[in-house]
Design a protein around this motif. Structure first.
Motif, PDB file in Angstrom:
ATOM      1  N   ILE A   1       5.306  -1.304   0.925  1.00  0.00           N
ATOM      2  CA  ILE A   1       6.178  -0.284   0.344  1.00  0.00           C
ATOM      3  C   ILE A   1       7.585  -0.846   0.228  1.00  0.00           C
ATOM      4  O   ILE A   1       8.119  -1.422   1.173  1.00  0.00           O
ATOM      5  CB  ILE A   1       6.178   0.997   1.204  1.00  0.00           C
ATOM      6  CG1 ILE A   1       4.776   1.610   1.189  1.00  0.00           C
ATOM      7  CG2 ILE A   1       7.209   1.999   0.689  1.00  0.00           C
ATOM      8  CD1 ILE A   1       4.637   2.831   2.044  1.00  0.00           C
TER       9      ILE A   1
ATOM     10  N   ASN B   1       3.000   5.056  -7.232  1.00  0.00           N
ATOM     11  CA  ASN B   1       3.672   6.169  -6.570  1.00  0.00           C
ATOM     12  C   ASN B   1       3.254   6.185  -5.112  1.00  0.00           C
ATOM     13  O   ASN B   1       2.100   5.924  -4.778  1.00  0.00           O
ATOM     14  CB  ASN B   1       3.288   7.502  -7.224  1.00  0.00           C
ATOM     15  CG  ASN B   1       3.918   7.661  -8.585  1.00  0.00           C
ATOM     16  OD1 ASN B   1       5.048   7.221  -8.800  1.00  0.00           O
ATOM     17  ND2 ASN B   1       3.207   8.270  -9.513  1.00  0.00           N
ATOM     18  N   ALA B   2       4.209   6.465  -4.239  1.00  0.00           N
ATOM     19  CA  ALA B   2       3.924   6.473  -2.805  1.00  0.00           C
ATOM     20  C   ALA B   2       4.689   7.608  -2.141  1.00  0.00           C
ATOM     21  O   ALA B   2       5.728   8.050  -2.625  1.00  0.00           O
ATOM     22  CB  ALA B   2       4.333   5.150  -2.171  1.00  0.00           C
ATOM     23  N   LYS B   3       4.147   8.060  -1.042  1.00  0.00           N
ATOM     24  CA  LYS B   3       4.828   9.049  -0.213  1.00  0.00           C
ATOM     25  C   LYS B   3       5.075   8.387   1.144  1.00  0.00           C
ATOM     26  O   LYS B   3       4.149   7.901   1.785  1.00  0.00           O
ATOM     27  CB  LYS B   3       3.974  10.299  -0.021  1.00  0.00           C
ATOM     28  CG  LYS B   3       4.634  11.336   0.879  1.00  0.00           C
ATOM     29  CD  LYS B   3       3.787  12.572   1.026  1.00  0.00           C
ATOM     30  CE  LYS B   3       4.508  13.561   1.937  1.00  0.00           C
ATOM     31  NZ  LYS B   3       3.721  14.760   2.161  1.00  0.00           N
TER      32      LYS B   3
ATOM     33  N   GLY C   1       3.325   4.610   4.642  1.00  0.00           N
ATOM     34  CA  GLY C   1       3.168   5.572   3.567  1.00  0.00           C
ATOM     35  C   GLY C   1       1.769   5.582   3.000  1.00  0.00           C
ATOM     36  O   GLY C   1       0.878   4.868   3.462  1.00  0.00           O
TER      37      GLY C   1
ATOM     38  N   PHE D   1      -0.312   5.516  -0.804  1.00  0.00           N
ATOM     39  CA  PHE D   1      -0.206   5.249  -2.233  1.00  0.00           C
ATOM     40  C   PHE D   1      -0.951   6.326  -3.006  1.00  0.00           C
ATOM     41  O   PHE D   1      -2.053   6.741  -2.636  1.00  0.00           O
ATOM     42  CB  PHE D   1      -0.794   3.887  -2.577  1.00  0.00           C
ATOM     43  CG  PHE D   1      -0.026   2.749  -1.989  1.00  0.00           C
ATOM     44  CD1 PHE D   1       1.236   2.438  -2.448  1.00  0.00           C
ATOM     45  CD2 PHE D   1      -0.560   1.997  -0.948  1.00  0.00           C
ATOM     46  CE1 PHE D   1       1.956   1.385  -1.917  1.00  0.00           C
ATOM     47  CE2 PHE D   1       0.151   0.954  -0.406  1.00  0.00           C
ATOM     48  CZ  PHE D   1       1.417   0.642  -0.887  1.00  0.00           C
ATOM     49  N   TYR D   2      -0.349   6.779  -4.112  1.00  0.00           N
ATOM     50  CA  TYR D   2      -0.971   7.739  -5.007  1.00  0.00           C
ATOM     51  C   TYR D   2      -1.232   7.072  -6.349  1.00  0.00           C
ATOM     52  O   TYR D   2      -0.529   6.140  -6.725  1.00  0.00           O
ATOM     53  CB  TYR D   2      -0.043   8.942  -5.231  1.00  0.00           C
ATOM     54  CG  TYR D   2       0.125   9.789  -3.998  1.00  0.00           C
ATOM     55  CD1 TYR D   2      -0.867  10.642  -3.572  1.00  0.00           C
ATOM     56  CD2 TYR D   2       1.299   9.724  -3.253  1.00  0.00           C
ATOM     57  CE1 TYR D   2      -0.718  11.419  -2.440  1.00  0.00           C
ATOM     58  CE2 TYR D   2       1.457  10.496  -2.129  1.00  0.00           C
ATOM     59  CZ  TYR D   2       0.448  11.342  -1.723  1.00  0.00           C
ATOM     60  OH  TYR D   2       0.606  12.094  -0.592  1.00  0.00           O
TER      61      TYR D   2
END
Length: 160
Positions: free
Chosen positions: A95, A133-135, A152, A154-155
């Motif tokens: 990340i 995209n990541a949270k 995190g 990954f999306y």
């Protein structure tokens, strides 16, 4: 990157690990085989499986050094293909923070950090990548002598 070593059962009934016998170690980065640059695990497999040579010369990276290792591939009794007795992988994830994106040519820059392979403890060299995209789930602040960490999820991993 070499992530494992295994013995190969040969057509004459011997069990041998050519990579280990030649001095390969977990964490070694295979850069080239007989002067042919390799970019991923499939390159390593295809070059070795189709070899007709008794000996191959590997150019490897080990702890910031370039070394050359001569390995004698053996023919596997299981599938009749030549093998080195090494498990290799190329994929990794980490990340970072997107710094810029140029929609007209798809180029981008990102600020990241060293990615350490969980299996070997080696810092991986990364030349390129993809954005996902990541949270961010958690942060651990770094202190002198104790690196920080970002964790995190990954999306949309199928559509970078």
């Amino acid at each position: 990157m070499v992530v494992g070593l295994e013995e190969i059962k040969t057509e004459n009934g011997e069990t041998i690990n050519p990579g280990l016998a030649a001095g390969l170690q977990i964490g070694d980065m295979i850069i080239a085989i007989d002067g042919v640059e390799v970019h991923n695990a499939d390159d390593v497999l295809s070059i070795i499986e189709d070899t007709d040579k008794k000996n191959v010369r590997l150019k490897i990276g080990r702890k910031n050094e370039i070394r050359y290792v001569d390995v004698e591939p053996v023919k596997s009794a299981v599938d009749g293909k030549f093998r080195l007795g090494v498990w290799v992988k190329e994929k990794t994830a980490g990340i970072g923070t997107l710094t810029y994106y140029r929609p007209y040519d798809g180029s981008f820059g990102a600020l990241g950090h060293g990615i350490t392979d969980a299996e070997t403890g080696s810092v991986l060299k990364v030349a390129d990548g993809q954005l996902l995209n990541a949270k961010v789930l958690s942060l651990k602040e770094g202190k002198k002598g104790d690196p920080g960490e970002i964790r995190g999820i990954f999306y949309e991993a199928d559509e970078p």
